[in-house]
Design an enzyme around this catalytic site. Structure first.
Site, PDB file in Angstrom:
ATOM      1  N   LYS A 217       0.840  -1.213   0.000  1.00 55.51           N
ATOM      2  CA  LYS A 217       0.000   0.000   0.000  1.00 55.51           C
ATOM      3  C   LYS A 217       0.873   1.261   0.000  1.00 55.51           C
ATOM      4  O   LYS A 217       0.627   2.207  -0.759  1.00 55.51           O
ATOM      5  CB  LYS A 217      -0.908  -0.023   1.238  1.00 55.51           C
ATOM      6  CG  LYS A 217      -1.635   1.276   1.516  1.00 55.51           C
ATOM      7  CD  LYS A 217      -2.651   1.596   0.453  1.00 55.51           C
ATOM      8  CE  LYS A 217      -3.177   3.007   0.615  1.00 55.51           C
ATOM      9  NZ  LYS A 217      -4.057   3.412  -0.475  1.00 55.51           N
ATOM     10  N   CYS A 271      -3.378  10.564   1.429  1.00 53.62           N
ATOM     11  CA  CYS A 271      -2.706   9.308   1.049  1.00 53.62           C
ATOM     12  C   CYS A 271      -1.348   9.590   0.420  1.00 53.62           C
ATOM     13  O   CYS A 271      -0.310   9.331   1.033  1.00 53.62           O
ATOM     14  CB  CYS A 271      -3.580   8.522   0.085  1.00 53.62           C
ATOM     15  SG  CYS A 271      -5.037   7.827   0.875  1.00 53.62           S
TER      16      CYS A 271
HETATM   17  N1  LIG Z   1      -9.968   8.259   2.091  1.00 62.02           N
HETATM   18  C1  LIG Z   1      -9.306   7.552   1.183  1.00 62.02           C
HETATM   19  O1  LIG Z   1      -9.436   7.772  -0.015  1.00 62.02           O
HETATM   20  C2  LIG Z   1      -8.372   6.448   1.615  1.00 62.02           C
HETATM   21  C3  LIG Z   1      -7.857   5.592   0.641  1.00 62.02           C
HETATM   22  C4  LIG Z   1      -7.054   4.530   1.029  1.00 62.02           C
HETATM   23  C5  LIG Z   1      -6.730   4.363   2.386  1.00 62.02           C
HETATM   24  N2  LIG Z   1      -7.221   5.224   3.314  1.00 62.02           N
HETATM   25  C6  LIG Z   1      -6.863   4.993   4.712  1.00 62.02           C
HETATM   26  O2  LIG Z   1      -8.027   4.505   5.398  1.00 62.02           O
HETATM   27  C7  LIG Z   1      -7.976   4.938   6.763  1.00 62.02           C
HETATM   28  C8  LIG Z   1      -9.249   5.691   7.098  1.00 62.02           C
HETATM   29  O3  LIG Z   1      -9.280   6.846   6.283  1.00 62.02           O
HETATM   30  P1  LIG Z   1     -10.612   7.678   6.031  1.00 62.02           P
HETATM   31  O4  LIG Z   1     -10.312   8.578   4.885  1.00 62.02           O
HETATM   32  O5  LIG Z   1     -11.783   6.763   5.965  1.00 62.02           O
HETATM   33  O6  LIG Z   1     -10.661   8.529   7.400  1.00 62.02           O
HETATM   34  P2  LIG Z   1     -11.882   9.435   7.927  1.00 62.02           P
HETATM   35  O7  LIG Z   1     -11.275  10.445   8.782  1.00 62.02           O
HETATM   36  O8  LIG Z   1     -12.778   9.812   6.785  1.00 62.02           O
HETATM   37  O9  LIG Z   1     -12.738   8.399   8.823  1.00 62.02           O
HETATM   38  C9  LIG Z   1     -12.245   7.807   9.969  1.00 62.02           C
HETATM   39  C10 LIG Z   1     -13.392   7.645  10.971  1.00 62.02           C
HETATM   40  O10 LIG Z   1     -12.897   6.917  12.084  1.00 62.02           O
HETATM   41  C11 LIG Z   1     -13.488   7.447  13.264  1.00 62.02           C
HETATM   42  N3  LIG Z   1     -12.661   7.027  14.390  1.00 62.02           N
HETATM   43  C12 LIG Z   1     -11.486   7.519  14.822  1.00 62.02           C
HETATM   44  N4  LIG Z   1     -11.024   6.814  15.861  1.00 62.02           N
HETATM   45  C13 LIG Z   1     -11.935   5.848  16.111  1.00 62.02           C
HETATM   46  C14 LIG Z   1     -12.026   4.786  17.051  1.00 62.02           C
HETATM   47  N5  LIG Z   1     -11.045   4.555  17.937  1.00 62.02           N
HETATM   48  N6  LIG Z   1     -13.120   3.998  17.029  1.00 62.02           N
HETATM   49  C15 LIG Z   1     -14.101   4.190  16.122  1.00 62.02           C
HETATM   50  N7  LIG Z   1     -14.063   5.174  15.186  1.00 62.02           N
HETATM   51  C16 LIG Z   1     -12.992   5.973  15.179  1.00 62.02           C
HETATM   52  C17 LIG Z   1     -13.551   8.936  13.001  1.00 62.02           C
HETATM   53  O11 LIG Z   1     -14.517   9.562  13.815  1.00 62.02           O
HETATM   54  C18 LIG Z   1     -13.930   8.964  11.513  1.00 62.02           C
HETATM   55  O12 LIG Z   1     -15.328   9.023  11.314  1.00 62.02           O
HETATM   56  C19 LIG Z   1      -6.703   5.779   6.909  1.00 62.02           C
HETATM   57  O13 LIG Z   1      -5.657   4.953   7.349  1.00 62.02           O
HETATM   58  C20 LIG Z   1      -6.436   6.223   5.481  1.00 62.02           C
HETATM   59  O14 LIG Z   1      -5.081   6.505   5.262  1.00 62.02           O
HETATM   60  C21 LIG Z   1      -8.038   6.266   2.975  1.00 62.02           C
END
Ligand SMILES: NC(=O)c1ccc[n+]([C@@H]2O[C@H](COP(=O)([O-])OP(=O)(O)OC[C@H]3O[C@@H](n4cnc5c(N)ncnc54)[C@H](O)[C@@H]3O)[C@@H](O)[C@H]2O)c1
Length: 421
Positions: A217, A271
Site C-alpha cells: 500500500k 494518502c
Molecule cells: N480516504 C481515502 O481515499 C483512503 C484511501 C485509502 C486508504 N485510506 C486509509 O483509510 C484509513 C481511514 O481513512 P478515512 O479517509 O476513511 O478517514 P476518515 O477520517 O474519513 O474516517 C475515519 C473515521 O474513524 C473514526 N474514528 C477515529 N477513531 C476511532 C475509534 N477509535 N473507534 C471508532 N471510530 C474511530 C472517526 O470519527 C472517523 O469518522 C486511513 O488509514 C487512510 O489513510 C483512505
C-alpha cells in the site's frame, strides 16, 4: 449457497473508507454493525443519511439502513469479522512520524469482544509491522486467546491486513472491482480473510503476508508521488528556462516508452502526501528518492505561491480568483490540499482582492476567517476578476470557454486551458 450462514461484521471507523465498506458488506447480505467515536456520524447513518460526499453512497446507505442490515453506534459489539478503518495521521511531533494510536484504540475495543473463530482485518494505511502490533495489543488484553504467530497449534482468531486503493468519487465501484492484496499474519489468517472479501469483491484477491501487504500500500502511493515529483521538478526547471512545460511533456510523451505525469501546485490529500513518509520513517537511510520526492512536491507548492504573488503584485488594483481548494479534481475533500494552502496564503496577504471559487464548499475553511477573501461562484469571478489562478482541475473550470477568459491574466497551475498557454 444453501444453508450458508453469513458472518456478522463490525466496521470500526465510518469515514471515507469505513462507511462505503460497511455499506457494500451490508449489500452482500451480512448484518453490519458500524462503530464510530462521533455521535454525529452515528446519528446521521442511523437516519439513512451520509456525512461525506461520495457518488451513489447516499442511496446505498439509505437502502441498507432501511433493510436493517446496517446499524451504527459508538459502542462495539461482538461479531464474526471486525474491519478497522480508522485514521492513521502523522503524530504532532513535526517529524512525519506515523500515529497509529487510533488503530491501537480500535484494537483494544475489538479485543474486549473477541471470541474464538473471529477474524480481525486492518484496512487503515499503516507502517510495516502495524498488524503485528495490533496482534500484540489484543494479546496483552486477552491472555485467554491463542493468537496467530504466537502459538504452536491452531490460533483462536485470524488477523490480516488488507489495504484500500480506492479513488474518491469512484469508491463504491473500486471497492468492488479493484484487485486486493490480503496479507495474513499466517497463511491460514490470509485464507480466512480471503474467504470474507470474496463475498463482496469482484476483483482478484491475492494473498500474501501482513508485512508485504502493508508495504504494498505504501509503495503504491510512493510510486505516484515520485512520478509526480518528476513532473513538478520539470515544471520548475521550465519556469526558470522560460519553457512551456505542458508542451515539453506532450512532446516527450510521444516517445513510445515515456509517460510523464502532469505537474500541479503540489501533492495533497491524506494518502499520496502522507504514506511515503511512513516508508521514510521505517528506513530513513535507504528511502532517499522517496523522501526527496516528498520535499520536491512540497517545494512546488511554495514555488506556485511565489509565482502567484508576483502576478498579483504586478496587477495591484485587480481582483484575483483562486479556482479550487480541494486536493484533487471533482471532490469535496480539502484535507492536506496544496490549493487550500496557496489560496489561504494569498488571502492573508492580499485580503479582499482575493475571491475563492470552490463549487464543493458551502463556506470557506476556518483559516480564511478575517482575511477578507470571499467565496463566490464562477460567474462572479469571471465578471469581477482580472486574474485567474486555477489550482484544481475541477471539470466545471475546464469547460470555461476561451472567450470568457480571453481578457484575463492567467496562471494555469494545472494546465487545464491548453489554449491559454
Ligand atoms: N480516504 C481515502 O481515499 C483512503 C484511501 C485509502 C486508504 N485510506 C486509509 O483509510 C484509513 C481511514 O481513512 P478515512 O479517509 O476513511 O478517514 P476518515 O477520517 O474519513 O474516517 C475515519 C473515521 O474513524 C473514526 N474514528 C477515529 N477513531 C476511532 C475509534 N477509535 N473507534 C471508532 N471510530 C474511530 C472517526 O470519527 C472517523 O469518522 C486511513 O488509514 C487512510 O489513510 C483512505
Amino acid at each position: 449457497m444453501r444453508g450458508e450462514t453469513k458472518p456478522d461484521v463490525c466496521v470500526i471507523g465510518l469515514g471515507y473508507i469505513g462507511l462505503p465498506t460497511a455499506a457494500i458488506i451490508a449489500r452482500a447480505g451480512c448484518a453490519v454493525h458500524g462503530v464510530d467515536v462521533s455521535q454525529d456520524v452515528v446519528d446521521t447513518i442511523n437516519r439513512g443519511e451520509i456525512h461525506i460526499e461520495e457518488v451513489d453512497l447516499d442511496g446505498l446507505v439509505q437502502a441498507v439502513v432501511q433493510r436493517g442490515l446496517l446499524k451504527a453506534s459508538t459502542q462495539i459489539r461482538p461479531a464474526d469479522v471486525f474491519v478497522i478503518a480508522v485514521p492513521t495521521p502523522f503524530a504532532k511531533d513535526g517529524n512525519h512520524t506515523p500515529d497509529t494510536s487510533y488503530v491501537m484504540a480500535a484494537a483494544e475495543k475489538v479485543a474486549d469482544v473477541l471470541k474464538p473463530g473471529d477474524t480481525v482485518i486492518l484496512e487503515s494505511t499503516s507502517p510495516v509491522g502495524t498488524t503485528e502490533v495490533v496482534r500484540d495489543t489484543i494479546a496483552a488484553r486477552r491472555l485467554d486467546l491463542a493468537l496467530p504467530g504466537q502459538c504452536d497449534g491452531r490460533a483462536d482468531i485470524s488477523l490480516a491486513y488488507c489495504p484500500e486503493r480506492v479513488l474518491p468519487g469512484r469508491i463504491l465501484e473500486e471497492l468492488t472491482h479493484n484487485d486486493r492484496s490480503i496479507g495474513g499474519i499466517t497463511p491460514r489468517c490470509a485464507r480466512k480473510a480471503l474467504a470474507f472479501y470474496k463475498r463482496f469483491v469482484k476483483g482478484e484477491c491475492v494473498t500474501t503476508d501482513a508485512r508485504s501487504a502493508e508495504m504494498t500500500k505504501l509503495v503504491e502511493n510512493a510510486f505516484r508521488d515520485v512520478n509526480i515529483a518528476f513532473a513538478n521538478e520539470l515544471s520548475m526547471i521550465a519556469d526558470r528556462q522560460g519553457l512551456d512545460v505542458w508542451e515539453v511533456i506532450r512532446l516527450a510523451n510521444r516517445h513510445p516508452r515515456v509517460n510523464i505525469l502532469q505537474p500541479g501546485p503540489g501533492v495533497g490529500g491524506h494518502c499520496i502526501a502522507v504514506d511515503p513518509w511512513f516508508i521514510v520513517h521505517g528506513a530513513p537511510e535507504e528511502a532517499q528518492i522517496i523522501r526527496q520526492a516528498r520535499e520536491t512536491n512540497d517545494a512546488k507548492m511554495h514555488h506556485v505561491l511565489d509565482q502567484a504573488r508576483q502576478l498579483i503584485k504586478a496587477a495591484p488594483t485587480e481582483k484575483v480568483a483562486c479556482l479550487g481548494l480541494a486536493f484533487k479534481a471533482n471532490i469535496d475533500d480539502f484535507r492536506e490540499s496544496p490549493a487550500r494552502y496557496i489560496a489561504a496564503s494569498l488571502a492573508r496577504e492580499f485580503g479582499d482582492r482575493v475571491y475563492i471559487v470552490e463549487p464543493y464548499a458551502v463556506e470557506l475553511p476556518p483559516e480564511f476567517k478575517g482575511t477578507g477573501a470571499r467565496l463566490v461562484d464562477i460567474d462572479t469571478a469571471l465578471e469581477e476578476c482580472a486574474v485567474l489562478i486555477p489550482l484544481v482541475d475541477h471539470d466545471v473550470f475546464k469547460v470555461i470557454p476561451a472567450e470568457e477568459r480571453h481578457d484575463k491574466v492567467i496562471y494555469d497551475t494545472r494546465g487545464i486551458w491548453p489554449d491559454a498557454a
